[in-house]
Design an enzyme around this catalytic site. Structure first.
Site, mmCIF file in Angstrom:
data_model
loop_
_atom_site.group_PDB
_atom_site.id
_atom_site.type_symbol
_atom_site.label_atom_id
_atom_site.label_comp_id
_atom_site.label_asym_id
_atom_site.label_seq_id
_atom_site.Cartn_x
_atom_site.Cartn_y
_atom_site.Cartn_z
ATOM 1 N N LYS A 148 -68.286 -4.663 90.608
ATOM 2 C CA LYS A 148 -69.012 -3.916 91.755
ATOM 3 C C LYS A 148 -68.307 -2.987 91.532
ATOM 4 O O LYS A 148 -69.008 -1.630 92.216
ATOM 5 C CB LYS A 148 -69.151 -4.678 92.895
ATOM 6 C CG LYS A 148 -67.941 -4.516 93.789
ATOM 7 C CD LYS A 148 -67.383 -5.863 95.055
ATOM 8 C CE LYS A 148 -66.690 -7.269 94.367
ATOM 9 N NZ LYS A 148 -66.341 -7.693 93.817
ATOM 10 N N ASP A 172 -65.322 -2.591 99.522
ATOM 11 C CA ASP A 172 -65.867 -3.933 98.839
ATOM 12 C C ASP A 172 -67.196 -3.577 99.478
ATOM 13 O O ASP A 172 -68.208 -3.485 98.658
ATOM 14 C CB ASP A 172 -64.965 -4.929 99.441
ATOM 15 C CG ASP A 172 -65.269 -5.831 99.064
ATOM 16 O OD1 ASP A 172 -65.466 -6.846 97.473
ATOM 17 O OD2 ASP A 172 -66.408 -6.756 99.296
ATOM 18 N N ILE A 213 -74.773 -15.756 95.370
ATOM 19 C CA ILE A 213 -76.227 -15.815 95.978
ATOM 20 C C ILE A 213 -77.315 -14.548 94.998
ATOM 21 O O ILE A 213 -76.701 -14.028 94.342
ATOM 22 C CB ILE A 213 -75.924 -14.958 97.363
ATOM 23 C CG1 ILE A 213 -75.026 -15.582 98.305
ATOM 24 C CG2 ILE A 213 -77.154 -14.965 97.967
ATOM 25 C CD1 ILE A 213 -74.889 -14.925 99.652
ATOM 26 N N GLY A 264 -54.672 -17.444 99.515
ATOM 27 C CA GLY A 264 -55.776 -16.171 99.099
ATOM 28 C C GLY A 264 -56.719 -16.025 99.162
ATOM 29 O O GLY A 264 -57.703 -15.633 98.185
ATOM 30 N N LYS A 319 -71.345 -2.908 97.583
ATOM 31 C CA LYS A 319 -72.005 -3.833 97.627
ATOM 32 C C LYS A 319 -73.191 -3.120 97.723
ATOM 33 O O LYS A 319 -74.470 -3.060 97.720
ATOM 34 C CB LYS A 319 -71.795 -5.018 98.059
ATOM 35 C CG LYS A 319 -70.871 -5.635 97.327
ATOM 36 C CD LYS A 319 -70.091 -6.976 97.950
ATOM 37 C CE LYS A 319 -68.870 -7.876 96.983
ATOM 38 N NZ LYS A 319 -68.184 -8.891 98.296
ATOM 39 N N GLY A 325 -62.751 -15.555 85.135
ATOM 40 C CA GLY A 325 -63.110 -16.042 84.098
ATOM 41 C C GLY A 325 -62.477 -17.232 83.411
ATOM 42 O O GLY A 325 -63.728 -17.927 82.668
#
Lengths: 414, 414
Positions: free
Chosen positions: A102, A198, A133, A184, A202, A12
């Site tokens: 997603k 994840d 991408i 992180g 996708k 954000g």
């Protein structure tokens, strides 16, 4: 053009900064000011830039949803139900929506596209797959001419970082995951990344688009990465392979779709093997164009913000030209078939704690594959097999795991 | 929508077939028939498909240029002056143009864009660079948000085929070139490919777009591939490198642009090294998005036809929506600076026919680089140097060549 931003976290903030940084250029190119007027965040003390006299942080989504001046909502909260609700509400209120979520897109793809079409607004989600991408746009372009019948890719930065680090440093999985968390690159709860959710989301989004029918996360077979050990990376290297975490789907005759997310091996000298850390790659195969591959940063503030802002600019252009793209409709009923279409040589490691587990593993492999190389070293046995179908191999390993859960396997891509 | 096709060779035939194959789908998606009505070819006996009752072959370009029913001209003749003239004339007649002609686009880029803008028509040229790789469109997209300051790529299928074959088989350059010619991978006169003109034109087009100012073929420094020998490929391999033929440009402060087309070396385990045969790859670096790479078939009937037809569909959409993109204008005056910005370790081979040429080579290298590895073997000397600027190294090799022309060198990318 007024924009409402949902979420003032890393992405954000990136979107906010990128729009402010480029406002002169955007205004000139579009003959239109692009302005974020409201930002939703839990924390009312979050501040916009001092020189920004327009935007303000709000804690109540109604402030954005009910604001008739806001034409575009950029949804970057993450999570599932709350953001799903807000995206739906925004579309129903006649607002265009851009999101990077997603989970929401893969779960509610058809419903959200339908709501968007009914309300004559646009839903864009370029950043939901592959970060920076430009894969969604490119895939849609190729589909105007091609039947796309195969998609594969390294689609998760966290697992790719872990594998790259393990390969570079000979480190083990648990330590590398901890390292990734400390800097992180992995979340406190890494399940979605290392168990394949994840990637699966996708892959589901790309496959739905490419094959023209709905494929959801739950349709995708997922095998996690957490069984991989330093010794597997080392053995793979000895044979000239690199372990990667791959999402792969193919469309066959009769609308049969096969999908998988799992660790696999590529030759060291290959394109896939040389996609490292936070970079992603996506390969699509069209009947006319052949194979295309797209490589870039799969995550990160700037690259993801780039994709989100690109979507917003697209929408602004459509609004200005009063010219909207045809709504996307998933017409095909796809027959979801598991992993039977994937076949290859396999690498398998089984830890041995007794002569019995050794015999058990040996017999199990024997049943699916007559020719194989076997290496026994310390308390482990390694197999390199001849080509075996994925469903057969999976079932065989499940049998081994009844006696010995410490094992790892990966199909070889050649 | 009526289309006139200039050229009925390989790509022309591919475009003709692709449009006919998809006419149902295109008509449905566009609410508009897409029809090739006339095809220009020297040979009046060339035939369209038997079931095609509409298209006919013409030998006089006036039949297409003066046909008011033809709104789009697809120019696939190749060559320079004749096609340039026809493209210009088509644009001036208010016809939209799609071309794959990199020579014409790179030479007359600004003039043709200006004529297109003056006549309110669209000029598209996706297939002029990278064959089927959607690089022109993707680059334009990224430029809406990014400053792109670097472009590099393997952009020529012929030289990449030759290098891949030489690497696989240990064959020499002359034999491999002959093989490539015999199977249609190289032309009878291979100059444009092996001396770098083809790459240079593609690099000029991409760089002009990316940097916003005109760069022509003649601005690009080119070094041919014909000095490479089997022994160079072998030595590169011994050090873990692969030789590739690369186009590379960078934009620096003060609008300074550095360009080069030359053989270089990449690590065996790298993405670039694993782009083989007729495949191309293009890498662009944007200030926000970071590096993006695009991989696909750089030549060939189907892939190129895909790109050409994609352009035609784009134009048809614009016509139907009566909504044209803003004309592209190259505003920047670029300062073309040669190769000084490129720097790296170098591999150099010099053939020795006397003690004098040996001493001469040794002294020449000494002057630009104190530390290097030297291998003397039979009648050759090989150097692996520390990092040297490209302009310095080029000048040094020019000096060596005064005494001994049999040599080859390549900068190492790490």
């Amino acid at each position: 053009m007024n924009i409402g931003l949902l979420g003032f976290g890393t992405i954000g903030t990136g979107v906010y900064e990128l729009i402010n940084l480029n406002k002169g250029r955007f205004a000139k190119n579009l003959d239109e000011k692009v302005v974020i007027t409201k930002i939703l965040d839990k924390d009312p003390n979050k501040k916009v830039a001092e020189e920004d006299k327009v935007a303000r942080v709000v804690t109540n989504p109604d402030d954005i949803m009910d604001d008739p001046e806001i034409e575009i909502v950029i949804a970057l909260l993450g999570g599932m139900d709350f953001e799903y609700g807000l995206i739906k509400r925004a579309l129903q209120s006649g607002k265009h929506v851009v999101t990077a979520n997603k989970a929401v897109i893969s779960e509610y793809f058809e419903e959200l596209l339908t709501i968007a079409a009914e309300n004559n607004v646009i839903l864009r989600y370029e950043a939901s797959v592959g970060g920076g991408i430009p894969i969604i746009g490119s895939l849609k372009e190729e589909l105007k001419i091609n039947r796309v019948n195969e998609i594969k890719g390294i689609l998760n930065g966290t697992t790719n970082f872990i594998l790259s680090k393990m390969t570079e440093e000979g480190a083990d999985f648990a330590d590398t995951l901890k390292l990734a968390q400390s800097i992180g690159f992995a979340e406190a709860d890494p399940t979605a990344d290392i168990e394949g959710y994840d990637v699966s989301r996708k892959l589901a989004i790309l496959s739905s688009l490419a094959y023209g029918g709905i494929i959801k996360d739950e349709d995708v077979r997922k095998r996690g990465l957490s069984d991989v050990r330093a010794v597997d990376i080392e053995m793979a290297g000895d044979y000239g392979y690199i372990i990667k975490y791959l999402g792969h789907s193919v469309l066959k005759e009769g609308n049969q779709v096969y999908t998988t997310v799992e660790p696999v091996m590529f030759k060291e000298a290959s394109i896939m093997s040389n996609v490292n850390s936070e970079f992603n790659i996506i390969s699509i195969v069209g009947d006319i164009i052949g194979e295309l591959q797209f490589y870039g940063k799969g995550a990160g503030k700037d690259a993801t913000a780039n994709a989100v802002v690109g979507d917003a600019l697209y929408i602004i252009n459509c609004i200005k030209d009063n010219n909207f793209p045809k709504p996307l409709v998933f017409r095909k009923q796809l027959d979801k078939k598991g992993v039977g279409a994937f076949k290859g040589k396999y690498y398998l490691r089984v830890d041995i704690d007794s002569h019995e587990t050794f015999e058990h593993a040996l017999n199990a492999v024997d049943e699916v594959c007559a020719r194989k190389n076997i290496i026994v070293s310390d308390n482990r046995v390694f197999f390199m097999t001849e080509p075996v179908e994925a469903d057969v191999f999976d079932a065989m390993v499940a049998k081994i795991k009844e006696k010995q859960s410490e094992c790892f396997y990966a199909r070889i891509y050649e």
